[in-house]
Motif scaffolding. Structure first.
Motif, PDB file in Angstrom:
ATOM      1  N   HIS A  77      12.182 -60.186  69.285  1.00  0.00           N
ATOM      2  CA  HIS A  77      10.999 -59.368  69.567  1.00  0.00           C
ATOM      3  C   HIS A  77      11.377 -57.895  69.557  1.00  0.00           C
ATOM      4  CE1 HIS A  77       7.105 -58.186  70.941  1.00  0.00           C
ATOM      5  NE2 HIS A  77       6.727 -59.436  71.133  1.00  0.00           N
ATOM      6  N   PRO A  78      10.810 -57.108  68.655  1.00  0.00           N
ATOM      7  CA  PRO A  78      11.201 -55.694  68.550  1.00  0.00           C
ATOM      8  C   PRO A  78      10.662 -54.827  69.672  1.00  0.00           C
ATOM      9  CG  PRO A  78       9.383 -56.152  67.064  1.00  0.00           C
ATOM     10  CD  PRO A  78       9.763 -57.470  67.678  1.00  0.00           C
ATOM     11  N   PHE A  79       9.674 -55.323  70.444  1.00  0.00           N
ATOM     12  CA  PHE A  79       9.104 -54.534  71.528  1.00  0.00           C
ATOM     13  C   PHE A  79       9.773 -54.823  72.872  1.00  0.00           C
ATOM     14  CE2 PHE A  79       4.889 -54.584  68.989  1.00  0.00           C
ATOM     15  CZ  PHE A  79       5.394 -53.612  68.145  1.00  0.00           C
ATOM     16  N   THR A 123       3.818 -54.667  64.644  1.00  0.00           N
ATOM     17  CA  THR A 123       2.803 -53.606  64.685  1.00  0.00           C
ATOM     18  C   THR A 123       1.611 -53.973  63.804  1.00  0.00           C
ATOM     19  OG1 THR A 123       4.538 -51.952  65.041  1.00  0.00           O
ATOM     20  CG2 THR A 123       2.394 -51.160  64.311  1.00  0.00           C
ATOM     21  N   ALA A 124       1.902 -54.472  62.609  1.00  0.00           N
ATOM     22  CA  ALA A 124       0.812 -54.899  61.723  1.00  0.00           C
ATOM     23  C   ALA A 124       0.026 -56.042  62.333  1.00  0.00           C
ATOM     24  CB  ALA A 124       1.393 -55.309  60.368  1.00  0.00           C
ATOM     25  N   ALA A 125       0.720 -56.989  62.983  1.00  0.00           N
ATOM     26  CA  ALA A 125       0.019 -58.104  63.624  1.00  0.00           C
ATOM     27  C   ALA A 125      -0.924 -57.606  64.712  1.00  0.00           C
ATOM     28  CB  ALA A 125       1.028 -59.093  64.202  1.00  0.00           C
ATOM     29  N   GLY A 126      -0.494 -56.600  65.468  1.00  0.00           N
ATOM     30  CA  GLY A 126      -1.370 -56.046  66.497  1.00  0.00           C
ATOM     31  C   GLY A 126      -2.606 -55.404  65.912  1.00  0.00           C
ATOM     32  N   PHE A 127      -2.439 -54.568  64.882  1.00  0.00           N
ATOM     33  CA  PHE A 127      -3.593 -53.921  64.253  1.00  0.00           C
ATOM     34  C   PHE A 127      -4.528 -54.955  63.621  1.00  0.00           C
ATOM     35  CE2 PHE A 127      -0.876 -49.902  63.590  1.00  0.00           C
ATOM     36  CZ  PHE A 127      -1.281 -49.394  64.814  1.00  0.00           C
ATOM     37  N   LEU A 128      -3.964 -55.964  62.984  1.00  0.00           N
ATOM     38  CA  LEU A 128      -4.801 -56.987  62.351  1.00  0.00           C
ATOM     39  C   LEU A 128      -5.546 -57.817  63.390  1.00  0.00           C
ATOM     40  CD1 LEU A 128      -2.437 -58.214  59.483  1.00  0.00           C
ATOM     41  CD2 LEU A 128      -4.402 -56.676  59.309  1.00  0.00           C
ATOM     42  N   SER A 150       9.479 -48.696  70.740  1.00  0.00           N
ATOM     43  CA  SER A 150      10.513 -49.439  70.040  1.00  0.00           C
ATOM     44  C   SER A 150      11.292 -48.540  69.097  1.00  0.00           C
ATOM     45  CB  SER A 150       9.885 -50.600  69.253  1.00  0.00           C
ATOM     46  OG  SER A 150      10.863 -51.297  68.518  1.00  0.00           O
ATOM     47  N   ASN A 151      10.609 -47.670  68.394  1.00  0.00           N
ATOM     48  CA  ASN A 151      11.276 -46.771  67.460  1.00  0.00           C
ATOM     49  C   ASN A 151      12.129 -45.743  68.188  1.00  0.00           C
ATOM     50  OD1 ASN A 151      11.527 -45.757  64.611  1.00  0.00           O
ATOM     51  ND2 ASN A 151      10.657 -43.932  65.551  1.00  0.00           N
ATOM     52  N   ARG A 175       9.675 -54.788  63.787  1.00  0.00           N
ATOM     53  CA  ARG A 175       8.775 -53.793  64.371  1.00  0.00           C
ATOM     54  C   ARG A 175       7.571 -53.557  63.476  1.00  0.00           C
ATOM     55  NH1 ARG A 175      12.313 -50.113  65.602  1.00  0.00           N
ATOM     56  NH2 ARG A 175      12.264 -49.023  63.612  1.00  0.00           N
ATOM     57  N   ALA A 176       7.795 -53.472  62.172  1.00  0.00           N
ATOM     58  CA  ALA A 176       6.677 -53.296  61.235  1.00  0.00           C
ATOM     59  C   ALA A 176       5.749 -54.506  61.259  1.00  0.00           C
ATOM     60  CB  ALA A 176       7.220 -53.058  59.830  1.00  0.00           C
TER      61      ALA A 176
END
Length: 816
Positions: free
Chosen positions: A617-619, A269-274, A198-199, A265-266
């Motif tokens: 959706h950023p992805f 990404t945080a939701a995925g890690f959590l 995404s970045n 995106r932030a």
């Protein structure tokens, strides 16, 4: 693909430029300009403007172009169908579909809160898809592999590469918590990969600033923007073009949403890690609670509180910021963008330490604790889709447009399809991995080496055969209706071609092409049926798995033999269909990676699906229009400003949508010096019906009024293009011309000794009407004399420039 054959068109009035924009599938500059010798005028290998080699220095010799336009071709196909790595975007299909739902908001007047609520609900649905993808990766890596298979001696016996994780090995990794901590590297790498893509794609595709002062209208001040919003909410816009509320596609920030994409995106990404951290903490906390381990239980409780706080922050970020269109989102929220993913990654590291802490008496059995997340996600998606449907209905009812797809419910229907696609993809992976690890046994039915994936996935797979059965009747009905329509069109075909229409097979061929082209108008009903059935069957699957707690085949044991056989058959077929669908998707992506022709076909899908910015959706795959629209806007504005000449923007298919979006971004003075020629255009037939808030009847009518002139060509045999249904312009000229005759000749004639093909959506330039309409548009544009020197002599035309600034040399090259 669209091939151009530029011919002498204008009858005078000064230098003129014809800027060609191709449609879906792309085209080479040589094909568009009908010349094997072309040069790149401006741009790069991804997207560029080309000319014939003989026309490279046209501005230096304006006297040679008084009676014909300077043809230019803008090629953007590499934005969607370039190198092989883009074939992997197929795996992001659900993200792309839910992003489309954001832009399908019904057109309305006022109801600002309801409009914001619509966008918020779509962003929440998109967030559940990220969590679902991460949970599926956790299911495969943590539950099926590290917890169930590595903890089963029978499974490890068949999978020797898991031997170092087996409890029988008595190694350091043999404890269940440490196995889970090691396996967490797989979903963590997946989330990191999505963040990186995404970045990177934002920088490569979407970081293109739109024109500002001098080439486009200036950004409004905060006071002017508030007044415009109030006028729009009240519906009080005047007929004066200078005071009209600017359409959404014409606002400076529409094609530059850097801040929103970075924030989303932030958050994702945080939701995925959590999500990964929650899976580890749930397993460890369950053991500590059962074992009454006083040392680790407080640490687990603290992590649970931290995870809940992190989820609250993620939801706040997703809910608090919508898309700003009044101005470019150039600034960034460093606190959120940089620290939120980092903080969530730190929480994940603590969860890994917590799960990997030594617990000598811990034994893995059954499914991993905490696998109820799939049911919770499914219920959340159902509730969000229902709320989205209610909101869309309220918005549509306020200002109903008769041709809006599904009466304003297109967005909720497409969002439901995104959830269904995500369920099929994630469930397919889990089912196939479980079948592979369990050997000859059926997961969930007992007697195997592992228990298998969560029962909800089996229930969801079991409803797929029923969904396919429900679709058979509508498909058959469409086929029958197409045959009947073709028969009904036969007299009209014979009448159109006159006495020469005496060839029955030829008549049926033409009538059949027209009938099949009308199938496009039936797509909304089919999408509505699929989405409604998916919503109902998905809710039934959740209820069945929650009530029974078993897979369908096992839950129906003890009932009638018929129900048992139906349940077992549906479960087996569903598992096979889900796995087959995912395998086909991966196979297609691999083939596209190696085969340029297949990659071109996949590029056509992205041409339609990735036109819109990533607002939900950023992805999702990157938005090519955030590069293409500024490219076209800069080129049009800089050429007309530097030369003072006339310009006709010629767009085919998707190119006509890009052309309209670019014209909306132009300053009014420049917009009035541009003529628009569209052909095979989906502006009203697809975009107007599915995206009424941006391409509705009012928006297209306003666009026609702001242009100097516009002409749209269409055929009855075209399944994509159609009339734009815009009233006549100020001079009384109709915008639509059609349907054009297709084929051009019915049988063999002196001028057409060989049978003419039915062109459908392609080769509009082959029709003599094309050159005729282009010439008329150029003649209707007002000529503008070049600026005068102080000594009275005329200034020669300057070379084209993409930056509207410094001269780039006699060859007409610029960097855009």
């Amino acid at each position: 693909m669209e091939v151009s054959s530029p011919t002498a068109a204008p009858h005078g009035g000064g230098a003129a430029l014809e800027l060609l924009v191709h449609g879906v599938g792309g085209a080479t500059p040589q094909e568009m300009l009908d010349d094997p010798r072309t040069v790149r005028v401006t741009g790069d290998k991804t997207a560029a403007v080309y000319r014939r080699a003989d026309d490279a220095e046209a501005e230096q010799h304006p006297e040679d172009y008084r009676d014909r336009p300077i043809p230019e071709a803008y090629c953007w196909s590499n934005l969607t169908s370039g190198n092989g790595s883009r074939a992997l975007w197929l795996l992001l299909l659900p993200f792309m579909v839910v992003n489309l739902a954001h832009w399908m908001r019904p057109a309305t007047q006022g109801l600002g809160r309801s409009q914001r609520l619509y966008g918020l609900l779509v962003r929440l649905v998109a967030l559940t898809l990220t969590v679902l993808l991460t949970a599926a990766a956790c299911e495969v890596a943590l539950d099926l592999t590290a917890w169930q298979c590595a903890g089963s001696a029978a499974c490890v016996e068949q999978r020797s590469w898991l031997g170092f994780l087996s409890p029988e090995a008595h190694g350091w990794w043999s404890q269940p918590g440490r196995r889970l901590a090691l396996a967490a590297a797989v979903p963590t790498a997946l989330v990191a990969l999505l963040w990186y893509l995404s970045n990177r794609t934002w920088s490569a595709y979407e970081a293109q600033r739109p024109p500002v002062h001098g080439t486009a209208a200036p950004e409004p001040s905060a006071r002017d923007a508030a007044a415009a919003d109030a006028a729009r909410a009240a519906g009080s816009v005047t007929d004066d073009g200078r005071t009209k509320v600017r359409p959404a596609l014409g606002r400076p920030g529409f094609w530059y949403g850097r801040r929103l994409v970075a924030r989303l995106r932030a958050a994702h990404t945080a939701a995925g890690f959590l999500t990964i951290a929650a899976a580890l903490v749930a397993a460890g906390s369950d053991h500590d609670r059962r074992a009454r381990d006083g040392a680790l239980a407080p640490f687990g409780l603290l992590l649970q509180v931290t995870l809940a706080a992190g989820l609250g922050v993620v939801l706040y970020v997703v809910c608090s910021r919508g898309r700003s269109e009044r101005r470019r989102d150039g600034s960034l929220d460093r606190m959120v963008i940089n620290r939120l993913p980092t903080a969530s990654l730190a929480v994940l590291a603590l969860a890994v330490v917590y799960a990997g802490w030594s617990r000598p008496g811990w034994v893995s059995s059954g499914p991993v604790p905490g696998n109820l997340s799939f049911r919770v996600l499914a219920l959340a998606q159902v509730a969000l889709i229902v709320a989205l449907a209610v909101t869309a209905h309220v918005l549509h009812r306020r200002a109903a447009q008769p041709r809006t797809a599904l009466r304003g419910l297109a967005g909720p229907a497409v969002a439901m399809l995104a959830c269904a696609l995500a369920g099929v993809m994630t469930g397919g992976v889990a089912q196939r991995v479980a079948d592979w690890l369990d050997g000859d046994a059926t997961p969930g039915m007992g007697g195997g080496a592992i228990d298998g994936p969560p029962t909800l996935l089996s229930w969801q797979a079991s409803v797929i055969p029923l969904l396919l059965v429900l679709l058979v009747l509508p498909v058959i009905g469409l086929c029958v209706r197409t045959v009947r329509t073709a028969r009904a069109l036969t007299p009209a075909v014979e009448k159109e071609y006159g006495e020469s229409a005496d060839d029955s097979p030829r008549t049926r061929q033409v009538a059949g092409a027209r009938a099949r082209a009308e199938l496009t108008d039936s797509v909304p009903r089919l999408v509505g049926l699929i989405s409604g059935a998916a919503l109902f069957l998905g809710a039934a699957a959740v209820a069945g798995s929650w009530i029974s707690g078993q897979v369908p085949g096992k839950a129906m044991r003890g009932t009638s033999p018929f129900l048992e056989s139906v349940a077992e058959t549906a479960q087996a077929l569903g598992s096979w269909f889900v796995g087959l669908g995912f395998i086909l998707l991966v196979t297609w992506g691999r083939r596209a990676y190696r085969d340029p022709s297949a990659r071109r076909t996949i590029g056509i899908l992205w041409d339609v699906g990735t036109f819109w910015p990533r607002a939900a959706h950023p992805f999702a795959p990157p938005c090519y229009a955030e590069r293409a629209v500024p490219d076209l806007t800069w080129r049009i504005a800089s050429w007309t400003e530097r030369t003072g000449g006339r310009l006709v923007l010629s767009g085919h298919s998707q190119g006509s949508v890009l052309a309209a979006a670019a014209i909306w971004q132009l300053a009014p003075a420049t917009r009035h010096r541009v003529a628009l020629l569209t052909y095979g255009s989906p502006l009203e037939r697809l975009y107007g019906r599915w995206f009424p808030a941006y391409f509705g009847a009012q928006q297209l009518s306003d666009l026609s009024g702001e242009l100097h002139c516009w002409r749209n060509l269409w055929r009855a045999t075209d399944p994509i293009g159609g009339p734009v249904r815009v009233p006549a312009d100020g001079d009384g000229a109709e915008v639509d011309r059609g349907p054009l005759k297709d084929p051009l000749a019915y049988g063999r004639t002196v001028l057409h000794p060989l049978p003419e093909p039915i062109l459908g959506h392609s080769d509009y330039q082959a029709d003599p009407v094309f050159a005729e309409e282009r010439a008329e548009l150029l003649d209707r544009l007002p000529p503008l004399l070049p600026p005068q020197r102080t000594d009275g002599t005329r200034v020669r035309f300057a070379a084209p420039s993409g930056d509207g600034g410094a001269d780039q040399g006699s060859a007409g090259r610029s960097s855009a």
